[in-house]
Structure formats: C-alpha cells, structure tokens
Scaffold this active site. Sequence first.
Site, short mmCIF file in Angstrom:
data_model
loop_
_atom_site.label_atom_id
_atom_site.label_comp_id
_atom_site.label_asym_id
_atom_site.label_seq_id
_atom_site.Cartn_x
_atom_site.Cartn_y
_atom_site.Cartn_z
N ASP B 191 0.81 -1.20 0.00
CA ASP B 191 0.00 0.00 0.00
C ASP B 191 0.85 1.26 0.00
OD1 ASP B 191 -1.89 1.65 2.46
OD2 ASP B 191 -2.40 1.49 0.35
N LEU B 272 -7.51 6.43 2.18
CA LEU B 272 -7.63 7.49 1.19
C LEU B 272 -6.39 7.61 0.33
CD1 LEU B 272 -9.35 10.27 3.27
CD2 LEU B 272 -10.25 9.11 1.27
N ARG B 273 -5.37 6.82 0.65
CA ARG B 273 -4.13 6.96 -0.08
C ARG B 273 -4.33 6.66 -1.56
NH1 ARG B 273 -0.05 3.91 3.06
NH2 ARG B 273 0.04 5.58 4.56
N GLY B 274 -5.22 5.70 -1.83
CA GLY B 274 -5.48 5.33 -3.20
C GLY B 274 -5.99 6.50 -4.01
N THR B 277 -3.20 9.16 -4.58
CA THR B 277 -2.21 8.73 -5.58
C THR B 277 -2.82 8.76 -6.97
OG1 THR B 277 -1.41 7.26 -3.88
CG2 THR B 277 -0.52 6.97 -6.07
#
Lengths: 555, 334
Positions: B191, B272-274, B277
């Site tokens: 991740d 929320l990283r997805g 990015t």
Amino acid sequence: MTAPPDPWSRARDALALLAVDPVGLGGLWLRARAGPVRDLITGALAMPLPLRRLTPAIADDALYGGIDLAATLAAGRPVEGRGLLDEPAALVLAMAERAPPALAARLALALDGGGHALVALDEGAEDGESLAPALADRLALFLDTDGMVWSDAAPLAPDPAAVAAARARLRAVAVPPGAATALTRAAAALAIPSLRAPLLALAAARASAALSGRDTVAEADLRLAASLVLAHRGTPPPEAAGEPPPPPDPAEAQGEGSGGTDRTPTIPEDLLVEAARAALPADLLARLAAGRAARAAGGGAGSGAETRGNRRGRPLPPRPGRPGGDTRLDLVATLRQAAPWQRLRAAAPGRDGALRIRPADFRLRRFRQTSDRVLIFAVDASGSAALARLAEAKGAAELLLGQAYARRDHVALIAFRGTGADLLLPPTRSLVQTKRRLAALPGGGPTPLAAALRTGLDLALRLKAQGMTPTLAMLTDGRGNVALDGTPDRLRAEADAATLARAIRARGVPALVLDTATRPQAGLRALAQTMGAVYLPLPRADAQRLAGTLAAALA
Amino acid sequence: MTAPFPFSAIVGQDEMKQAMILTAIDPGIGGVLVFGDRGTGKSTAVRALAALLPPIVAVEGCPVNSAAPEAVPDWAGPLPGRMVTKPTPVVDLPLGATEDRVTGALDIERALVRGEKAFQPGLLARANRGYLYIDEVNLLEDHIVDLLLDVAQSGENVVEREGLSIRHPARFVLVGSGNPEEGELRPQLLDRFGLSVEVASPRDVETRVEVVRRRDAYDRDREGFVKKWAAKDAALRAQIVAARSALPAVKTPNTVLHDCAALCLALGSDGLRGELTLLRAARALAAFEGAAAVERAHVRAVAPSALRHRLRRDPLDEAGSTARVARTVAEVLP
C-alpha cells in the site's frame, strides 16, 4: 529424432564456448556431486579471467572489500581489503544450491554489471534443491554429470590456440537476420518465459561460430546453442521419459505459421527445438521443474518462517567468523579461544599486559530459531458431523490442545456450520479458553466446507506474514453442501472447495485432513490430494487414538 | 561505466514505462513497485530511466547531493562550495544490506584509527534527490523495508545511535522489483508504494524477436546503439522537463475528484491513499500529455497502476486484481 549427444562431447562444447566468451555467456551451471568427473570439468575451465572461489557463506566485506579491521588496528591507519568483485573474475561458487537469495541477488547484480563470469557448482541432491532462479536465469550453459561415466572420460580442455583465435574473431562474427528470430521462437516453443534465454543462446551461437572459424553464424551453431542454452530451461514435455519426442504441438505450430515462417527460410526452428529436447533426458527436465515448483510453493525460500518473528532461540555452539552488522561476538568463547596462545603471543613485540586477540579468535554467537507453530483447527459442526462424531472430534482437539500447550504451540479454532465459518478463537496459547469455546460448540446445520477452507487459508496467510508457521487441521466428514456465498448448492460448493484447496496448495500451507465420517469419503480424499494435505480416515476410535494419529502426522 | 540501454528502445512494457515517467514528473506520487517474471527488463528500465532524466545541480562533494551550499548538513565537514552537475543518482540497495549501511552509522574507520566519533552516511544519503532501486524487494528483510518506506514518506532520515544524533534530507523515489514466485510482500508495504505494475514476458513471438534483436544490437555496439536512440531519448527528456514545469498549473476539475472517489469506493480500496495517488498520477499524466486540465481519460489510464495493489486479496479470484480494476473502471468510468 536426434539421438542425445554424448555427454562428454557436450561438456567439451560447453567448456570451449565458455572459454571463448565467458562474460557474454554469463557462465556455467554445473549440476554435479563432488567427484573426479566434476574435478575434470572444473580443471578444464580455460577462461581468460582469474579464478576466484567463493562459498555460500561469503561475507560482504570479502565480496566488496572494505576496511580490514586487523590490518587497520595493527598499522594505525586505514587499510582497505580487496573484494572478490573488485576486478573482473571468473567466480566459482561451491555448493551453489545453498546460496541464500541475498547472495544470489548480489552475484546477479555483479553478472549484470558485466565483466564477471560465474561457474555455479550445484550439488543439489534432493528434488527441491537447486540453484537460485535469479542466477540460473543468467548463466547460459548447463551441464549435468549424471550420464557421464568416468571410464568414458575424454580430455575436455579446449585447444588454447583455437580459443585464442576464436576470441579474436568473436567481435566480427555476423549473425544472419533469421537467427535471432529462430532462437526466440525455439525458446517460445519450449515455453521459456525469460527473454534472457534467447539472448544467451545467441551469444553461444556466436561463440560457436567463432570457434569453428566461421564469420557468420550457421545452422550448426544455432543447434549447439539451443541444446546447450535452451534445453534445460524448457518446461518438460508432457510425455513420460523414454518415449520419442512428440510432433510439435499443433497450437505452437499454428502460432509459428501465422507469425510468418517465410521470414526465416534457412533455419527451421523445429530442428532447434528438437535439438534442445534431445539434449537432455526428459526426467531431468521434470526434476528441474520440480525444484522450481518446490521453491515457488515454499513462498520465498529465503525469507521464510525460520528467520522472522522469533521470540526465542536455542544457543548453538559458537563458530569462527568476523563480527559484523548482523552477527554478535561471543566474548567468552573468543577469550577462551585466545587464552592458550597468550604466552606465545606475548613474545611478539607489543604492549605488555594486554590481551592479544587475533581475528582468527573471534567467535560468533549463534541461535537456532524455530518459529512458533500455529495449529489451526477447522472443526465441522454441521448436522451430519454432529450426528456422527462431533464429540469424538472435540475430544481429540482437546487432547491435542494439551500437547500443543506442552510444546508451546499456538492454537486457533474455526468452526463451520450453517452458512459460514467463524473464527471462534484467534491464535492463542490459552488452554482454558480454547477448551471452553470448544465445549460450547453446538452442532447442526449444513456443511459450508468451502467457507471453512477460506477462513483457514486467510488466517494461515496472515499468520505466515507474521512469521509463524501455520498448519491447517480440518476435522470434517467432507459432505460440503453450501457454496461460498451461503447458498445451498452442492455442485457449486464442491467447485468452490476445490478452488480453495488449490489455493492452499499454491500458497504452500501444510494441511491435514481428518475424515470423521463413519465411512471414509472418496471425495474428501481427492480434496485432500488437491490441497497437498495428509489425509487420515479415522476408524471408530476413542479420542486418545485420534489425538495420537494427529500428533504422529504432525511430527 | 558503459552507457545504459536507452529508455526509448525498450520494447513494449508501456505500463511500466508510464509509471516510471510519472514518478519522474512528480516524485510525490511515491515509489513504483514492479512485479513480474525474470528477464522482463525490470532492472534495465530503472537504469535506463536514470540516464534519461535531466542531470541535477548539486554542491560538489556533498554526501546528500544538496542543491544549495546552505543546505549542506554540518556533519559533512568543510566543502569547497562549488556547484557541479551530476546525473540523477540511482542507488542500488543490495539484499541483506544492514541497517547501518542503509541509514548510515558511526564511521568505524575513524573510530578505530583516530578515536573520533563521526557519521558515515549510508545509502539513503546517496539516494537523496534521486532513485533508490531494490531488486527482489520481496526478499528484503522486513525491518529494512519498514525503515525505507518510513523514510521515503517523511523525506528525512533520522539516525539516533551510539551517541550520534543526525538528520538529513532523504527524498527519493523508491523503485522495487520482484518476482512473485519467490515470495509476496506484506499488504501494508504494498500500500505504501504509489504505483504498482505487473510485467510479463511478451507472449507474441514478433515482439520477443524485436526485444532480442535490440538487446543484441546494444550488446554488440553500445555507443552506436545509444547514439541511434539518443534523439528519441532527448525528446522524451524534454517532454518530462516540460511536464515538470507545467504540473503546478494543471487544473483539477471537480468531476475528476468525483471520478476518483467513485472508483475507489467501487473497488473498496482501503484508506484514502489510493484516491490521492490516483489523482496525483492522473495530474502528472495530464502534464506529460500537455493537457490544461485532468480528464477522465487520464484517470482511466493510471487507475490500474495506482489501485491494483490496494485491493483486498480475494483468494478465490484467480483472474487477479488487474482484471478487477479493469472491470470496475469500465463500469464506473464509462
């Protein structure tokens, strides 16, 4: 069919090519036990590079050089040691099958950087033992001494004059346009995924042409290259050993036909494929493939459960070595080692009264680390099992729990009934808790076998990632009749269970299936086979015997 | 040092090339993870990228490649203060590297000989403003990977040991490659990589032949081959430089934000990283293509790389996450 060439002439060819272009070919993978035949081959290495021997336990400072601790202390100024990789060399790696992945990666890097060549002496005796794939991929040539009989021994060393002439000619050897295509197609037909294979084969063909005094690569060179470079990389043909090679797979032939055979008029790649197939006995291919598969199933042979996440270790006898980043000096053992020599060393000039310790005295601490084992029980609490012998299964689990407690194993408990499987107890060492949960387990309802397998697999993978060694023990009568999504559909339930069983096998989770049905179930036996699990049909037995069986199977 | 294989001469592997170019435009996207078979050009691509990137200007002799004399850390000692141009650093992290070598540690040489306490910078210092490449990242010791990802995210390396207290900038793009057959990466680590790419050997023979042909031409005559491709590499470099300067001006319409959120929701990616990015990668792609604003097509193009490693593993889904992302993209962003 082409007859398999005489292994001695094959070895001669390989050694000659290696002598002509060691760097371009990367090197030689020699699968052989120590013995006169291997000595003959290693004695005939005639590479234009200095030979350097290394072992799988080689340390970084020996590879790359670095500060020489002893010399620095003695001289009072930094003294650099030389590393094996400092200058281009022909590296001879003994016991190559034991090279840890870290060393393999470093050597692979050195080979990629150019200038080095590697001769890997693979002494792998067992099926699963083999050279690290990262290296096997980069070494063009492969020899196996299995078929080589000492009484047939012939001189192997290539003629130095011919090799020198070939080296001079090598740069100028031209490659006909079809050659690269032919070798690439041959590699594709042998189902070799790596693109290094045809490149290395091309280099071998060029060396072969140079050796024969040709200025252009000819068909004979390509054949030799295919047999020496491509053969051992191929996936074994499906036939048993000893049968003649099959006609080319129709699908492959079609693929090649539509790919435009008209562009390679001179070199039929079927011949190359056949040359490669004829070069090695089929069972050897199978053996190599088995090694690969075993590695894959091991799930990262190098960074597996033995080294990670351990909380304890048993001390082993200290061994000589140099203290470094990841090793600890065993002070007492070092002093004990140095003690007998103090009188003798005191004669040498130096400070009086000080202990004189030499690098050879250093002893390193070692621990044997075994990672924690987790037994994941998946207990079938469905109606059918409840009727038959849920009580017996419970009793067995309790007895086994006691043994697990004695061995400090962890235990997790999954129960499945109705529409799904529940993790009743996450991994624990608490005997009391487990017993309580187990006793409270009610029976009844259909059998969601697939859901149980899935929960078990998920848990096993999670525990594996934490550095534990999970083992899955299924106690079931195998009459799975609920699909993964909870619908009562026997056919889909069986398909789901089979898929999951394959997944368990692929991830290399060791498993055990105990058939608790009144009569052994053929379907469950097949499922266990798919899973790669030990299958035990349980005859009518008391819990004591059930536990005994389990313990024996897990030992 | 011989010239590396030209980036533009790599046949196929478009997704890998795209991911690498995007991180070159916006290093903030995070690292790239390249998973695939052996011999598919993973290492080649990383080394080629380094040669493709515009050189950096740094203080001569500075261990962390500082861009200005004021930024040179005080432990580096007196430096002449001249500026030099050097290629973008690409540092190889060997497997089994010890923590000392990665973060830097007490200089053993000076400690032994002169009895001084001095800091010897590690690989992280050398990689500052460049790339850190780990081949076989899945075989790397877990604690080293944790450490790397931590530093990669904070952009600063802190060493507190043996009475030393040192911090220095360590901003680099982490590129990891590996072969899934040899071991998996923990999902927490997956991740943390910004983009992930799956590479496979090309299936079709003509492509394979072309790869072999180009590689062979390169091996036989490096200078000649590099020269032949120099113009293409230069054009790509110019495009990357232009994209870097255009990046801050690229507009992000609200509809695109909605698209990103909808896609991540539909895929059930964690955290929320997805989304972040995905957005950054889409913006970098828009800049690369010279667009004034991010469009849905950009999101669609980067979605597989940005999201495939963030899905919950489904052991039953034999098609793999790539297919799931593709399916969902087709459904959510028609």
